[in-house]
Scaffold this motif. Structure first.
Motif, PDB file in Angstrom:
ATOM      1  N   PHE A  68       0.848  -1.186   0.000  1.00 46.19           N
ATOM      2  CA  PHE A  68       0.000   0.000   0.000  1.00 46.19           C
ATOM      3  C   PHE A  68       0.883   1.235   0.000  1.00 46.19           C
ATOM      4  CE2 PHE A  68      -2.436  -3.379   1.993  1.00 46.19           C
ATOM      5  CZ  PHE A  68      -3.569  -3.353   1.212  1.00 46.19           C
ATOM      6  N   TYR A  69       0.663   2.099  -0.930  1.00 46.91           N
ATOM      7  CA  TYR A  69       1.419   3.330  -1.024  1.00 46.91           C
ATOM      8  C   TYR A  69       0.543   4.402  -1.646  1.00 46.91           C
ATOM      9  CZ  TYR A  69       1.987   1.777  -5.830  1.00 46.91           C
ATOM     10  OH  TYR A  69       1.763   1.350  -7.098  1.00 46.91           O
ATOM     11  N   THR A  70       0.998   5.599  -1.513  1.00 46.38           N
ATOM     12  CA  THR A  70       0.265   6.725  -2.062  1.00 46.38           C
ATOM     13  C   THR A  70       0.931   7.147  -3.366  1.00 46.38           C
ATOM     14  OG1 THR A  70      -0.287   7.474   0.150  1.00 46.38           O
ATOM     15  CG2 THR A  70      -0.516   9.074  -1.619  1.00 46.38           C
ATOM     16  N   LEU A  71       0.157   7.262  -4.392  1.00 51.54           N
ATOM     17  CA  LEU A  71       0.691   7.742  -5.653  1.00 51.54           C
ATOM     18  C   LEU A  71       0.904   9.247  -5.570  1.00 51.54           C
ATOM     19  CD1 LEU A  71      -1.514   5.859  -8.257  1.00 51.54           C
ATOM     20  CD2 LEU A  71       0.847   5.393  -7.669  1.00 51.54           C
ATOM     21  N   ILE A  72       2.006   9.692  -6.092  1.00 52.29           N
ATOM     22  CA  ILE A  72       2.291  11.119  -6.139  1.00 52.29           C
ATOM     23  C   ILE A  72       1.914  11.597  -7.536  1.00 52.29           C
ATOM     24  CG2 ILE A  72       4.075  12.878  -6.017  1.00 52.29           C
ATOM     25  CD1 ILE A  72       5.571  10.994  -4.104  1.00 52.29           C
ATOM     26  N   THR A  73       1.030  12.552  -7.570  1.00 51.85           N
ATOM     27  CA  THR A  73       0.588  13.075  -8.858  1.00 51.85           C
ATOM     28  C   THR A  73       0.937  14.550  -8.954  1.00 51.85           C
ATOM     29  OG1 THR A  73      -1.590  13.571  -7.979  1.00 51.85           O
ATOM     30  CG2 THR A  73      -1.322  11.439  -9.025  1.00 51.85           C
ATOM     31  N   LYS A  74       1.039  15.020 -10.150  1.00 55.26           N
ATOM     32  CA  LYS A  74       1.323  16.435 -10.362  1.00 55.26           C
ATOM     33  C   LYS A  74       0.095  17.253  -9.994  1.00 55.26           C
ATOM     34  CE  LYS A  74       4.780  15.897 -13.924  1.00 55.26           C
ATOM     35  NZ  LYS A  74       5.255  16.309 -15.235  1.00 55.26           N
ATOM     36  N   GLY A  75       0.342  18.424  -9.460  1.00 55.34           N
ATOM     37  CA  GLY A  75      -0.744  19.299  -9.047  1.00 55.34           C
ATOM     38  C   GLY A  75      -1.425  19.969 -10.228  1.00 55.34           C
ATOM     39  N   ASP A  76      -2.594  20.475  -9.970  1.00 50.36           N
ATOM     40  CA  ASP A  76      -3.365  21.192 -10.976  1.00 50.36           C
ATOM     41  C   ASP A  76      -2.942  22.659 -10.959  1.00 50.36           C
ATOM     42  OD1 ASP A  76      -5.187  22.371 -12.650  1.00 50.36           O
ATOM     43  OD2 ASP A  76      -6.953  21.568 -11.643  1.00 50.36           O
ATOM     44  N   ARG A  77      -2.226  23.066 -11.971  1.00 51.45           N
ATOM     45  CA  ARG A  77      -1.714  24.437 -12.013  1.00 51.45           C
ATOM     46  C   ARG A  77      -2.807  25.469 -12.316  1.00 51.45           C
ATOM     47  NH1 ARG A  77       4.043  24.876 -12.399  1.00 51.45           N
ATOM     48  NH2 ARG A  77       4.959  22.803 -12.381  1.00 51.45           N
TER      49      ARG A  77
END
Length: 70
Positions: free
Chosen positions: A36-45
């Protein structure tokens, strides 16, 4: 050495496990526990974060206070 295989389609699990079982000997260990891990996604600019600027202006906090509270 550790090799991690990520399967995005649950229907492929049996195929991958069968392939790994064919390679299994005394030096190979197969662990099928999910990680179990958290995906790191790019932020909404497109989001305007200007409203967040200065939110602690009236109640300044130190890093030590934040760490102590949390």
């Amino acid at each position: 050495m550790k090799i991690m295989v990520e399967i995005r389609d649950d229907t492929e699990v049996e195929k991958v496990l069968a392939a790994l079982e064919a390679l299994k000997d005394d030096s190979v260990e197969i662990d099928t526990q999910p990680i179990f891990y958290t995906l790191i996604t790019k932020g909404d600019r497109n989001i305007d974060a200007e409203g967040l600027f200065g939110i602690w202006k009236r109640q300044p906090r130190t890093l030590e206070e934040i760490r102590k509270k949390n």
